[in-house]
Design a protein around this motif. Structure first.
Motif, PDB file in Angstrom:
ATOM      1  N   VAL A   2       1.000  -1.420   0.150  1.00 44.40           N
ATOM      2  CA  VAL A   2       0.064  -0.020   0.195  1.00 44.40           C
ATOM      3  C   VAL A   2       0.619   0.931  -0.107  1.00 44.40           C
ATOM      4  CG1 VAL A   2      -2.045   1.474   1.259  1.00 44.40           C
ATOM      5  CG2 VAL A   2      -2.048  -1.068   0.689  1.00 44.40           C
ATOM      6  N   TYR A  52      -5.959  -2.202  -4.770  1.00 41.40           N
ATOM      7  CA  TYR A  52      -7.302  -1.007  -3.500  1.00 41.40           C
ATOM      8  C   TYR A  52      -8.826  -1.564  -3.730  1.00 41.40           C
ATOM      9  CZ  TYR A  52      -3.407   1.512  -2.863  1.00 41.40           C
ATOM     10  OH  TYR A  52      -1.835   1.771  -2.959  1.00 41.40           O
ATOM     11  N   CYS A  58      -4.768   1.486   4.124  1.00 43.27           N
ATOM     12  CA  CYS A  58      -5.189   0.682   2.927  1.00 43.27           C
ATOM     13  C   CYS A  58      -5.129   2.080   2.353  1.00 43.27           C
ATOM     14  CB  CYS A  58      -7.501   0.555   2.823  1.00 43.27           C
ATOM     15  SG  CYS A  58      -7.645   0.895   1.186  1.00 43.27           S
ATOM     16  N   CYS A  87      -6.234   6.385  -2.879  1.00 39.95           N
ATOM     17  CA  CYS A  87      -6.781   5.314  -2.935  1.00 39.95           C
ATOM     18  C   CYS A  87      -8.808   6.151  -2.625  1.00 39.95           C
ATOM     19  CB  CYS A  87      -6.824   4.588  -1.494  1.00 39.95           C
ATOM     20  SG  CYS A  87      -7.767   3.360  -1.416  1.00 39.95           S
TER      21      CYS A  87
END
Lengths: 112, 112
Positions: free
Chosen positions: A26, A77, B91, B97
């Motif tokens: 990430v 994602y 995340c 994202c």
DNA sequence: GGATCATTTCCACAAACTTCGAAATGAGGA
DNA sequence: TCCTCATTTCGAAGTTTGTGGAAATGATCC
């Protein structure tokens, strides 16, 4: 996302090395990282890392792409967002769970 | 929430019966459910259920309270919210994202 | 084709997890 | 106190997971 997929994803993240690995990807962002670079960053033997990469890939949380001789891994994602959405649905679906970062609306609930 | 707690919580939810059990308790809301009622609803033998209840309790996701002869279990919403917050942090922390239900703000990120 | 590099597969083993019947515990009621 | 009900603990078996060295695969370069 159905419960089987959620269990797969939860199980994939429920392991020290794999959670660290996913966080690393990430952080790496869209460029991703080569398997070897990941193994070095995490201090895990190649064969063990390959096992964990396969677990995460099986759960759909990461994707691979060959680039010349190396294989680049990237976080997926949308899959992670689907997992978070599933958990929020299961956290807040039926009863009082306002506040604390769980502000999903009734409309979102119905369509999630 | 630190990564060890997150791994415990993820592992606790990464099992068919336990995920169903937690969802049941979330639906049950503040009233909670007795162990026996849960076992009946899930079709799991008492001894097996007791094992899974202990796992979820060990991860801090549910709480118990004795009421007369029965033991009432309830979902621990703050713990679940902390887990979701941890996942959103992991995340969305470093890279693109946006969208897809992952709209945590930069401010929230820093305090999570 | 042969050498080399990056990665995965194979294998075997230890550790952890899941299951569930039977026995034990603990709280109330008679 | 004795009985009963709700739940947990014990114990034993089968299953899955995690580990890492060695061998195999697959791509590139000379």
């Amino acid at each position: 996302m159905d419960s089987t997929s959620a269990i797969d994803a939860l199980g994939a993240l429920a392991q020290e090395h794999r959670l660290a690995l996913f966080r690393l990807l990430v952080q790496a962002g869209g460029n991703g990282m080569a398997a070897g670079a990941i193994a070095e960053a995490l201090g895990v033997p190649n064969s063990s890392l390959s096992f964990h990469l396969a677990q995460l890939r099986g759960a759909g949380l990461i994707e691979q792409e060959r680039q010349h001789r190396t294989i680049i891994y990237r976080a997926n994602y949308p899959a992670m967002n689907a997992l978070v959405a599933y958990l929020m649905e299961n956290c807040c679906a039926a009863s009082g769970c306002e506040g604390d970062g769980c502000e999903i609306t009734a409309d979102e609930r119905e369509t999630a």
